[in-house]
Design an enzyme around this catalytic site. Structure first.
Site, mmCIF file in Angstrom:
data_model
loop_
_atom_site.group_PDB
_atom_site.id
_atom_site.type_symbol
_atom_site.label_atom_id
_atom_site.label_comp_id
_atom_site.label_asym_id
_atom_site.label_seq_id
_atom_site.Cartn_x
_atom_site.Cartn_y
_atom_site.Cartn_z
ATOM 1 N N CYS A 2 23.831 100.432 77.312
ATOM 2 C CA CYS A 2 24.606 101.508 77.910
ATOM 3 C C CYS A 2 24.347 101.493 79.416
ATOM 4 O O CYS A 2 23.246 101.194 79.868
ATOM 5 C CB CYS A 2 24.262 102.892 77.391
ATOM 6 S SG CYS A 2 24.472 103.080 75.646
ATOM 7 N N ARG A 27 26.353 95.981 79.923
ATOM 8 C CA ARG A 27 25.352 96.728 79.164
ATOM 9 C C ARG A 27 25.929 97.390 77.916
ATOM 10 O O ARG A 27 25.205 97.995 77.131
ATOM 11 C CB ARG A 27 24.710 97.799 80.038
ATOM 12 C CG ARG A 27 23.932 97.222 81.190
ATOM 13 C CD ARG A 27 23.345 98.315 82.011
ATOM 14 N NE ARG A 27 22.135 98.834 81.411
ATOM 15 C CZ ARG A 27 20.926 98.673 81.925
ATOM 16 N NH1 ARG A 27 20.768 98.024 83.027
ATOM 17 N NH2 ARG A 27 19.879 99.191 81.330
ATOM 18 N N TRP A 74 27.092 101.363 74.397
ATOM 19 C CA TRP A 74 26.787 100.446 73.297
ATOM 20 C C TRP A 74 26.270 101.348 72.191
ATOM 21 O O TRP A 74 25.188 101.931 72.296
ATOM 22 C CB TRP A 74 25.720 99.444 73.742
ATOM 23 C CG TRP A 74 25.364 98.453 72.681
ATOM 24 C CD1 TRP A 74 26.025 97.306 72.376
ATOM 25 C CD2 TRP A 74 24.246 98.520 71.784
ATOM 26 N NE1 TRP A 74 25.397 96.656 71.344
ATOM 27 C CE2 TRP A 74 24.302 97.380 70.955
ATOM 28 C CE3 TRP A 74 23.214 99.425 71.575
ATOM 29 C CZ2 TRP A 74 23.360 97.124 69.956
ATOM 30 C CZ3 TRP A 74 22.284 99.170 70.583
ATOM 31 C CH2 TRP A 74 22.366 98.026 69.796
ATOM 32 N N ASN A 98 21.294 107.102 78.404
ATOM 33 C CA ASN A 98 21.003 105.736 77.989
ATOM 34 C C ASN A 98 19.684 105.783 77.235
ATOM 35 O O ASN A 98 18.714 106.362 77.720
ATOM 36 C CB ASN A 98 20.872 104.872 79.261
ATOM 37 C CG ASN A 98 20.586 103.425 78.954
ATOM 38 O OD1 ASN A 98 20.783 102.991 77.829
ATOM 39 N ND2 ASN A 98 20.133 102.701 79.950
ATOM 40 N N GLY A 99 19.617 105.186 76.033
ATOM 41 C CA GLY A 99 18.365 105.188 75.276
ATOM 42 C C GLY A 99 18.552 105.819 73.910
ATOM 43 O O GLY A 99 19.675 105.947 73.421
ATOM 44 N N GLU A 461 17.884 78.057 68.935
ATOM 45 C CA GLU A 461 18.692 78.633 70.004
ATOM 46 C C GLU A 461 20.180 78.274 69.833
ATOM 47 O O GLU A 461 21.059 79.107 70.046
ATOM 48 C CB GLU A 461 18.151 78.155 71.369
ATOM 49 C CG GLU A 461 18.919 78.606 72.599
ATOM 50 C CD GLU A 461 19.046 80.120 72.752
ATOM 51 O OE1 GLU A 461 18.381 80.882 72.032
ATOM 52 O OE2 GLU A 461 19.869 80.532 73.603
ATOM 53 N N LYS A 465 23.235 80.966 69.437
ATOM 54 C CA LYS A 465 24.421 80.992 70.316
ATOM 55 C C LYS A 465 25.689 81.022 69.474
ATOM 56 O O LYS A 465 26.591 81.794 69.739
ATOM 57 C CB LYS A 465 24.484 79.753 71.230
ATOM 58 C CG LYS A 465 23.593 79.704 72.438
ATOM 59 C CD LYS A 465 23.832 80.745 73.478
ATOM 60 C CE LYS A 465 23.016 81.965 73.193
ATOM 61 N NZ LYS A 465 21.838 82.194 73.966
ATOM 62 N N GLU A 468 26.211 84.298 67.504
ATOM 63 C CA GLU A 468 26.349 85.426 68.423
ATOM 64 C C GLU A 468 27.777 85.588 68.960
ATOM 65 O O GLU A 468 28.292 86.701 69.007
ATOM 66 C CB GLU A 468 25.378 85.168 69.580
ATOM 67 C CG GLU A 468 25.330 86.214 70.625
ATOM 68 C CD GLU A 468 24.332 85.850 71.728
ATOM 69 O OE1 GLU A 468 23.856 84.702 71.777
ATOM 70 O OE2 GLU A 468 24.052 86.730 72.545
ATOM 71 N N HIS A 484 12.964 72.456 51.429
ATOM 72 C CA HIS A 484 12.185 73.486 50.730
ATOM 73 C C HIS A 484 13.047 74.689 50.346
ATOM 74 O O HIS A 484 12.533 75.785 50.173
ATOM 75 C CB HIS A 484 10.991 73.925 51.587
ATOM 76 C CG HIS A 484 10.009 72.824 51.806
ATOM 77 N ND1 HIS A 484 9.214 72.329 50.791
ATOM 78 C CD2 HIS A 484 9.720 72.085 52.891
ATOM 79 C CE1 HIS A 484 8.467 71.339 51.263
ATOM 80 N NE2 HIS A 484 8.759 71.169 52.545
ATOM 81 N N LYS A 580 24.384 93.022 76.986
ATOM 82 C CA LYS A 580 23.531 92.088 77.716
ATOM 83 C C LYS A 580 22.065 92.513 77.759
ATOM 84 O O LYS A 580 21.178 91.705 77.596
ATOM 85 C CB LYS A 580 24.082 91.947 79.137
ATOM 86 C CG LYS A 580 23.383 90.906 79.984
ATOM 87 C CD LYS A 580 23.690 89.508 79.509
ATOM 88 C CE LYS A 580 22.938 88.438 80.268
ATOM 89 N NZ LYS A 580 22.846 87.210 79.451
HETATM 90 C C1 F6R Z 1 21.132 85.793 73.171
HETATM 91 C C2 F6R Z 1 20.596 86.779 74.070
HETATM 92 C C3 F6R Z 1 19.550 87.703 73.571
HETATM 93 C C4 F6R Z 1 18.514 87.955 74.681
HETATM 94 C C5 F6R Z 1 17.494 89.012 74.236
HETATM 95 C C6 F6R Z 1 16.416 89.216 75.273
HETATM 96 O O1 F6R Z 1 22.074 84.992 73.823
HETATM 97 O O2 F6R Z 1 21.012 86.883 75.198
HETATM 98 O O3 F6R Z 1 18.949 87.218 72.423
HETATM 99 O O4 F6R Z 1 17.866 86.754 74.962
HETATM 100 O O5 F6R Z 1 18.153 90.213 74.010
HETATM 101 O O6 F6R Z 1 16.954 89.603 76.488
HETATM 102 P P1 F6R Z 1 16.139 89.471 77.831
HETATM 103 O O7 F6R Z 1 15.958 88.024 78.105
HETATM 104 O O8 F6R Z 1 16.966 90.161 78.859
HETATM 105 O O9 F6R Z 1 14.817 90.149 77.598
#
Ligand code: F6R
Length: 585
Positions: A2, A27, A74, A98-99, A461, A465, A468, A484, A580
């Site tokens: 947010c 956000r 969010w 926010n929170g 990773e 991606k 996500e 396994h 984000k």
């Molecule tokens: C995936 C992604 C999230 C962040 C995670 C941590 O693409 O972006 O998994 O990596 O929320 O975020 P930061 O790095 O900002 O602590």
């Protein structure tokens, strides 16, 4: 999570707040809203579902207003609809939050009000109202808004940054916070508030609120009070300039950011030459135990860090998810170092993990991309990756930068020369992959990413991606684990992506490839080795030192996810349900 933005000053409050919300949209983008004071001193509220852009149609930008607070959401409590969208209100207050208010259910049951939303935020508005009424009944003097806020603040549990407008005094914005960032800034005759300092531009003065502080903001002044309502002399903070790496236009932030990887690596390579970096690399060896914490992609970077530091320092390194570390029984003390990795520097779980480590006496090294973030203030040692802001929700260049940083630390700590050929190799690879036809896998329904050691990290990773931003089910596995259990899922609808960059265990992953091919899966191999020429699908990596190939091997997988998302008609920059910066626990 947010975004909060507020403005008080000249007539264009609606314009400023809308503009600020656009910058904060990363956000959260479920819904957005603005509360403003009109020319008659009345509080008005505008709300809209979906992206901030949708709010535009509801705003009359010609309407004069000198004060507004806004929010981009969010959703945590209650789905993204108009009734749950901020600002929330009661008779005398309109506010954005926010929170998470952890005790909102208890408070709701104690407050004798009718609630119109499912949010925890509305409870704050009603709690303020309740305290307003209590004070008015018990005093015949003029009641102080600061007392109303303080009495309410004392009852709230959880994490929150709140900005509010008070009907009886619509010339000011009031803000308070706990465990969630909030910054106030000032210029001539105007002030701003924001949950992200980087969303505010060109101000003379910046202040970061501490937990339980309350601030009253006017167009000409900022007054900050501590939790006992003593006026305090807050130190200004410096806003470091952010580096916008390239101005070249791309269709999406994610694509732009992947293409910025080579410049990002160059920036980090420069950081390796600094005294700060050198000193930290020497210091880390002195600690008895090293634990690396992070979430999501940053956690994966931490896993790479574990492998590379263990290999070079020849000692046990621990890698933990922040969200687990903060609750488990941690055995840690002043002889230990905890490394927190975070793009945003605002991830609530990682902040709590680092606070917990500090409370046990451990030292904290923060590796982040965001200079003015909360984590930077917790750090005993700080490395700023300086890769420029990342707006695509999926972390791309920041992940690569984190890995390169950890590699650089590991090298310098044992006086090993840091490989910089990876910078040019990344450019070359980006050009090469441009020709790769990812579309040939679009009919696949199940995606498995496999690898061993460093390559297992890339597998995790890569799978993250893809799921996500494309909403397809994908899994990352250590290649040896397939047999396994997971092998039962493999059939002709599966694509198995094998990352093979480590010579010593190459043959082992080749065995796994045979096993999945025998079950009908199609295979794509990402490798620098020439042994796979007979396979149909190969993405060849440049030939560089194995230990640093993780910087390159993830790039095709980021682009795979990006292309897959586009093919499905999705917006890779704004995946559903995500945001984000995850500032809630
Ligand atoms: C995936 C992604 C999230 C962040 C995670 C941590 O693409 O972006 O998994 O990596 O929320 O975020 P930061 O790095 O900002 O602590």
């Amino acid at each position: 999570m947010c975004g909060i933005y507020g403005y008080i000053g000249k007539e264009k409050a609606l314009f400023h707040v809308f503009d600020g919300l656009k910058r904060l949209e990363y956000r959260g983008y479920d819904s957005s809203g603005i509360a403003y004071v009109d020319k008659n001193g009345k509080i008005k509220i505008i709300k809209s579902i979906g992206e901030v852009e949708n709010l535009k149609n509801k705003i009359n930008f010609c309407e004069k207003s000198n004060l507004a607070i806004g929010h981009t959401r969010w959703a945590t409590h209650g789905k993204p609809d108009i009734k749950n969208c901020h600002p929330h209100f009661s008779e005398h207050f309109a506010l954005v939050h926010n929170g998470i208010i952890e005790n909102y259910k208890d408070l709701k049951s104690q407050l004798n009000y009718k609630f119109y939303s499912e949010t925890d935020t509305e409870v704050i508005a009603k709690l303020l109202e309740e305290n307003y009424k209590k004070l008015i009944n018990n005093s015949n003097k003029e009641i102080s808004i600061l007392n109303i806020i303080k009495n309410s603040l004392d009852k709230l549990k959880g994490s929150f940054a709140v900005a509010l407008i008070y009907k009886n005094n619509p010339q000011n914005i009031y803000v308070f916070k706990k465990n969630s960032p909030l910054v106030i800034a000032k210029n001539n005759q105007e002030s701003f508030i924001s949950s992200d300092i980087n969303a505010i531009n060109n101000c003379f003065e910046y202040y970061s609120l501490s937990d339980m502080d309350i601030a009253e903001i006017g167009e000409n002044y900022i007054k900050i009070y501590d939790e006992n309502l003593n006026l305090i002399n807050k130190k200004k903070i410096k806003k470091k300039a952010l580096n916008y790496l390239t101005s070249k236009k791309y269709s999406h932030n994610m694509l732009k950011e992947i293409n910025e990887i080579p410049i990002a690596l160059e920036h980090i390579y420069k950081e390796f030459q600094t005294k700060n970096f050198f000193n930290i690399s020497k210091k880390i060896k002195e600690y008895k135990n090293i634990t690396i914490v992070g979430c999501g992609t940053a956690y994966h970077a931490g896993l790479y860090g574990k492998y590379i530091l263990e290999k070079y320092l020849n000692k046990k390194i621990y890698s933990e998810l922040s969200s687990e570390f903060k609750y488990k029984n941690i055995i840690i003390n002043k002889n230990d170092l905890v490394i927190g990795i975070s793009q945003s520097g605002e991830t609530a779980d990682t902040i709590s993990a680092l606070e917990r480590a500090k409370s046990k006496g451990a030292s904290v090294l923060v590796i982040t991309n965001t200079p003015n973030s909360t984590m930077t203030r917790l750090a005993d040692y700080l490395i700023i990756c300086n890769t420029g802001p990342e707006f695509g929700v999926a972390a791309t260049k920041s992940y690569v930068s984190q890995i390169y940083t950890l590699y650089g630390l590991a090298c310098l700590s044992i006086n090993k020369k840091i490989n910089n050929s990876v910078i040019n190799s990344s450019k070359k690879l980006l050009k090469e992959i441009d020709k790769f036809e990812f579309c040939k896998f679009y009919n696949k329904e199940k995606f498995f990413f496999i690898g061993r050691l460093f390559d297992s990290v890339t597998a995790f990773e890569g799978a993250l991606k893809l799921k996500e931003i494309s909403y397809v089910h994908s899994e990352g596995y250590c290649a040896g684990e397939l047999k396994h259990g997971t092998l039962s899922l493999i059939d002709e609808k599966s694509l198995v992506i094998a990352i093979i960059t480590q010579d010593s265990i190459k043959e082992k992953t080749i065995n796994a490839i045979h096993e999945v091919k025998a079950r009908g899966a199609e295979v794509l191999v990402i490798t620098q080795f020439k042994d796979f020429k007979q396979l149909d699908n190969i993405i060849e990596l440049p030939l560089i030192e194995e230990d640093i190939l993780s910087v390159l091997s993830i790039i095709p997988l980021q682009l795979f996810a990006f292309n897959f998302s586009l093919m499905k008609g999705l917006n890779p920059d704004k995946p559903r349900n995500l945001a984000k910066s995850v500032t809630v626990e």
